[in-house]
Design a protein around this motif. Sequence first.
Motif, mmCIF file in Angstrom:
data_model
loop_
_atom_site.group_PDB
_atom_site.id
_atom_site.type_symbol
_atom_site.label_atom_id
_atom_site.label_comp_id
_atom_site.label_asym_id
_atom_site.label_seq_id
_atom_site.Cartn_x
_atom_site.Cartn_y
_atom_site.Cartn_z
ATOM 1 N N MET A 178 0.823 -1.209 0.000
ATOM 2 C CA MET A 178 0.000 0.000 0.000
ATOM 3 C C MET A 178 0.854 1.255 0.000
ATOM 4 O O MET A 178 1.803 1.376 0.773
ATOM 5 C CB MET A 178 -0.915 0.021 1.235
ATOM 6 N N SER A 179 0.505 2.171 -0.898
ATOM 7 C CA SER A 179 1.117 3.505 -0.943
ATOM 8 C C SER A 179 2.637 3.434 -0.985
ATOM 9 O O SER A 179 3.342 4.183 -0.311
ATOM 10 C CB SER A 179 0.655 4.353 0.254
ATOM 11 N N ALA A 221 3.751 1.743 2.949
ATOM 12 C CA ALA A 221 3.086 2.921 3.519
ATOM 13 C C ALA A 221 4.008 4.141 3.485
ATOM 14 O O ALA A 221 4.157 4.861 4.476
ATOM 15 C CB ALA A 221 2.626 2.622 4.945
ATOM 16 N N VAL A 222 4.595 4.369 2.324
ATOM 17 C CA VAL A 222 5.583 5.449 2.187
ATOM 18 C C VAL A 222 4.907 6.815 2.091
ATOM 19 O O VAL A 222 5.339 7.781 2.730
ATOM 20 C CB VAL A 222 6.468 5.204 0.939
ATOM 21 N N HIS A 223 3.845 6.886 1.298
ATOM 22 C CA HIS A 223 3.220 8.183 0.998
ATOM 23 C C HIS A 223 1.897 8.308 1.746
ATOM 24 O O HIS A 223 0.838 7.916 1.253
ATOM 25 C CB HIS A 223 3.044 8.330 -0.508
ATOM 26 N N VAL A 236 -3.960 -0.775 12.319
ATOM 27 C CA VAL A 236 -3.245 -1.362 11.185
ATOM 28 C C VAL A 236 -1.741 -1.354 11.456
ATOM 29 O O VAL A 236 -1.183 -0.341 11.884
ATOM 30 C CB VAL A 236 -3.553 -0.579 9.889
ATOM 31 N N SER A 237 -1.085 -2.482 11.207
ATOM 32 C CA SER A 237 0.371 -2.572 11.343
ATOM 33 C C SER A 237 1.040 -2.213 10.019
ATOM 34 O O SER A 237 0.486 -2.479 8.950
ATOM 35 C CB SER A 237 0.786 -3.993 11.732
ATOM 36 N N VAL A 238 2.230 -1.637 10.105
ATOM 37 C CA VAL A 238 2.982 -1.231 8.914
ATOM 38 C C VAL A 238 4.329 -1.935 8.893
ATOM 39 O O VAL A 238 5.020 -1.995 9.921
ATOM 40 C CB VAL A 238 3.192 0.299 8.888
ATOM 41 N N SER A 239 4.688 -2.469 7.730
ATOM 42 C CA SER A 239 6.032 -3.005 7.524
ATOM 43 C C SER A 239 6.853 -1.972 6.761
ATOM 44 O O SER A 239 6.587 -1.696 5.584
ATOM 45 C CB SER A 239 5.987 -4.322 6.748
ATOM 46 N N HIS A 240 7.813 -1.393 7.445
ATOM 47 C CA HIS A 240 8.716 -0.384 6.873
ATOM 48 C C HIS A 240 9.868 -1.112 6.189
ATOM 49 O O HIS A 240 10.551 -1.929 6.807
ATOM 50 C CB HIS A 240 9.228 0.495 8.017
ATOM 51 N N GLY A 242 10.749 6.471 -1.995
ATOM 52 C CA GLY A 242 10.606 7.476 -0.955
ATOM 53 C C GLY A 242 10.931 6.902 0.408
ATOM 54 O O GLY A 242 11.381 5.765 0.536
ATOM 55 N N ILE A 243 10.697 7.703 1.440
ATOM 56 C CA ILE A 243 10.996 7.308 2.818
ATOM 57 C C ILE A 243 9.728 7.461 3.644
ATOM 58 O O ILE A 243 9.149 8.545 3.729
ATOM 59 C CB ILE A 243 12.132 8.170 3.403
#
Length: 433
Positions: free
Chosen positions: A214-215, A251-253, A267-271, A282-283
């Motif tokens: 996502m994103s 989930a960058v943007h 919601v959990s995010v995997s960076h 992006g970051i």
Amino acid sequence: MKRLWIENGSFVTMDEQRPVLKGHMVIEGDTILYLSEQAPDPEPEGAERISGEGLVFMPGLINTHGHAAMSLLRGYSDDENLQVWLEQKMWPMEGKYTDDDCRWGTALAVTEMLKSGTTTFVDMYDRMHIVAEVVEQSGMRGLLTRGVIGLCPPDVQEAKLNEAKQFVQDWNGRANGRIRTMLSPHAPYTCPPDYIKRIVEAADELNVPLHTHMSESAAEVQQNVNDYGCRPVEHLDKLGFFSRPSLVAHAVHLTDEEIALLAERGVSVSHNPASNLKLASGIARVPDMLKAGVTVSLGTDSAASNNNLDLFDEIRLAALIHKGISGDPTAVPAWEALKLGTVYGARAIWQEERIGMLKEGMKADFIAINIEQPHFYPQTEIVSHLVYSGSGRDVVHVWVDGVQVVKNGDCVFLDEAQIRAEAQACFERLLSS
């Protein structure tokens, strides 16, 4: 029941109550029975004794996003933007994959992850029964999901979804609970809205979590706006995706409002810092997400976009890049960066009661690091050294579920020489076909 007693070791526990201690740890079966500065009294009868001198023990690392079988494509396409890399390079090669390619690509990735200290990983791919077989054999822990792309006729969509559901039914809880499963639409831009809804419904029926990309890129976000009139976070929320326990990769943007919504929905995010940097995606706004209460973890993505699966690299990057772009050296401190790869990783995949810390009663998933090396001297602050100086190459031993799966740098249940040879042969066939 088998017992293991580690004597006189240094332990980075990741437990806020006692984060670092010098002492003893006793394992009974698959569980940490004892952890203290003092030697156990009485001594554990019949325990195998291991000297901890010169070693640091810490929880096994948790890689929350990847595509293991893509390790066959490491170095095949570098220095391209995401859509060119994916659509013109990766997908055509992956379209030629056979069962053998999936098996040996996954085995190559699992070997690399285990040897560099990762004990649990999330994998999204196809032919997942083969991935699961490799995980079961290796002794590793995996949260596995058959990723589905919906850019195909309805009958093919149906077949993919049925395959994904069958995998969940066949493998959830297998390998003494080391294997768990999810359902995964690949991404909002590769799955029509009605297809995502059906996958959410299936996750409800089977009572499993959801995972998706996502994103990841600005172009992807704009495409979502063009196609559906809203950004991916709102789009997935409207489709009910976040009504289930869910993990999103990248989930960058994100806007402030989107971060707040992810926090509200749990919601959990995997960076994935290395992959996002390499593809110039992006970051991600990790400090802002952490402040908002979003659970952020770390993933490598595949070796085709990284190009390694050493989670220590991701921990170091996560500590550094957010300092650099924010101008704030406290943005992601070393301790927080290490939590991204351990405690938060466990929380992101709903296993914080089992793994991610060294603590009595938790699963015995842990690694041993050789600190008798120049880059760990002078021996001052071990957490700082692990984050800023260490790497997966420092790992010498690995245990999962109380079973040693890496001993003196070698995988116990996998034949690395055969895996390397088979992986090379698979790549050469893919290249020539």
